[in-house]
Design an enzyme around this catalytic site. Structure first.
Site, PDB file in Angstrom:
ATOM      1  N   ASP A 189      19.153   5.411  44.110  1.00  0.00           N
ATOM      2  CA  ASP A 189      20.274   5.412  43.181  1.00  0.00           C
ATOM      3  C   ASP A 189      20.911   4.029  43.096  1.00  0.00           C
ATOM      4  O   ASP A 189      21.624   3.604  44.002  1.00  0.00           O
ATOM      5  CB  ASP A 189      21.317   6.435  43.646  1.00  0.00           C
ATOM      6  CG  ASP A 189      22.490   6.560  42.698  1.00  0.00           C
ATOM      7  OD1 ASP A 189      22.395   6.062  41.561  1.00  0.00           O
ATOM      8  OD2 ASP A 189      23.510   7.159  43.092  1.00  0.00           O
TER       9      ASP A 189
ATOM     10  N   ASP B 149      21.423   2.843  35.626  1.00  0.00           N
ATOM     11  CA  ASP B 149      21.649   3.745  36.761  1.00  0.00           C
ATOM     12  C   ASP B 149      20.418   4.605  37.012  1.00  0.00           C
ATOM     13  O   ASP B 149      20.167   5.575  36.295  1.00  0.00           O
ATOM     14  CB  ASP B 149      22.869   4.625  36.480  1.00  0.00           C
ATOM     15  CG  ASP B 149      23.239   5.521  37.646  1.00  0.00           C
ATOM     16  OD1 ASP B 149      22.574   5.447  38.701  1.00  0.00           O
ATOM     17  OD2 ASP B 149      24.194   6.301  37.512  1.00  0.00           O
TER      18      ASP B 149
END
Length: 423
Positions: free
Chosen positions: A82, A277
């Site tokens: 992430d 992201d």
């Protein structure tokens, strides 16, 4: 935890042990460099990168994951990479108050705790933080999709195989998560690999230990899998489109403001604040841009053999044909490419192209669905998020040394091997 996961708090600590597999000359080189007053701008003494294979896909899995080997002896764990958060944590038997089903047994913590006064604990708790227990650093991270983790920070060994053939066992800080709240988009993983810019991220810790340069990148295959890498010697920089990271959004991987392009033409939507992201499965536009995109698409699809599939709730906007579709190539001819144009790129403009195969999926019902969603509806009114779906079949690089983000089309099906370069 995947959809729109962006905001998190973090923390970290350092430590190092070169494994016995490194040669004496390599160890001498390391110690010579370490005591010669090396600066952060120097190339790391090891001069290599770490490459990890990725598994998973955008659909139907909804996430990619990487295996890390942690502990002494090392044990495997599947983590969600992430770039939208910093802290790496594992579901942990401390004992566990609330843990979700996971691929591996819960991580067994050691007694090497990060103390509350550690500077990295302070990075996790901005402001005037008071320690409930000075002997440990408690953390709580919350993600934009509703998931969360509560726990304490510990130090443990991460096994790394460099592309040069050297094996390292650095001691790093990570979260021992004993109380998890799953998100609506829960996926069975052992934890999260935080790859953000903060001090507690794994790549920042490795950088502080001078093991790899402060560069992280990924290559997500549209056919599933791909690879993740730390360091900067697995790609040819001259083939990459670069744009500076935004100073206005220094805590996120943001190239700043973009102009939305549809079918090769400007839409008039400019100054869209964009964030990259990898913790988000899909791409998000603010409500105004999203509604305009739907309008343009419906106009382009007028007269085409497609009708809205109201009985398919895979994603908010799905279309069906005269017969079920099997793959994107069966239907992509009906859709136009999209792009985000960044005016401050190293060239006149840096354009991030999003072809139909990077914003569409084929659902289990054989319908084609739009993988671009309304960010305002999920609490992202000020950000436009480029998620996994739109980063497929590209190598995307976050170079924190030079403060730039780069991308280029690539074959993501095979991780680079030692001494190879992605062109």
């Amino acid at each position: 935890m995947r959809e729109g996961k962006m905001l998190a708090m973090v923390l970290v600590v350092l430590g190092l042990s070169l494994s016995s597999s490194a040669s004496d000359s390599q160890q001498q080189k390391w110690w010579k460099w370490m005591f010669s007053g090396g600066t952060s701008s120097e190339v790391n003494p090891v001069g290599s990168s770490v490459v990890f294979p990725l598994s998973g896909n955008v659909y139907p899995n909804g996430f990619y994951y990487v295996q890390l080997n942690i502990g002494q002896p090392p044990k495997p764990y599947f983590l969600d990479p992430d770039t939208g958060s910093d802290l790496t944590w594992l579901q942990c038997d401390a004992p566990c108050v609330h843990c979700t089903p996971a691929p591996h047994p819960l991580y067994k913590p050691n007694k090497d705790l990060v103390i509350c006064k550690d500077p990295l604990c302070a990075s996790l708790h901005p402001g005037d933080h008071k320690c409930d227990n000075p002997e440990q650093c408690d953390y709580e991270v919350e993600y934009a999709d509703g998931g969360s983790s509560i726990g304490v920070l510990v130090k443990d060994v991460l096994l790394l195989n460099l592309t040069s053939g050297i094996r390292l066992s650095p001691r790093l800080s990570l979260g021992c998560g004993y109380d998890q709240t799953p998100s609506a988009s829960y996926h069975p993983i052992d934890g999260v690999l935080g790859l953000g810019k903060g001090k507690s991220s794994i790549i920042s810790q490795l950088r502080d230990q001078r093991l790899v340069r402060h560069v992280v990148g990924h290559c997500l295959s549209g056919r599933g899998g791909g690879f993740l890498f730390f360091g900067d010697d697995v790609y040819d920089s001259s083939h990459v489109i670069w744009t500076p990271m935004s100073r206005d959004h220094s805590k996120r991987y943001s190239p700043g403001s973009a102009e939305l392009i549809f079918g090769g033409k400007s839409t008039g939507f400019k100054n869209l604040c964009v964030v990259f992201d990898s913790g988000s499965t899909y791409t998000y536009l603010n409500s105004e841009s999203y509604q305009a995109l739907l309008s343009w698409m419906n106009k382009e699809l007028s007269g085409k053999p497609l009708t809205e599939a109201l009985d398919d709730d895979t994603l908010p906007f799905c279309l069906k044909g005269k017969k079920p579709f099997k793959r994107i190539r069966d239907v992509k001819k009906y859709f136009k490419p999209i792009a985000l144009s960044f005016p401050n790129g190293w060239r006149a403009k840096s354009q991030f192209d999003i072809p139909p195969e990077s914003y569409l999926i084929i659902s289990s019902k054989g319908n084609v669905c739009l993988g671009i969603l309304n960010g305002t509806q999920v609490g992202l009114p000020n950000f436009n998020v480029v998620g996994d779906i739109s980063m497929q079949d590209k190598i995307v690089i976050y170079d924190n040394e030079k403060q730039v983000i780069g991308w280029t089309p690539a074959n993501c099906d095979r991780p680079p091997k030692s001494d190879t370069i992605i062109m």
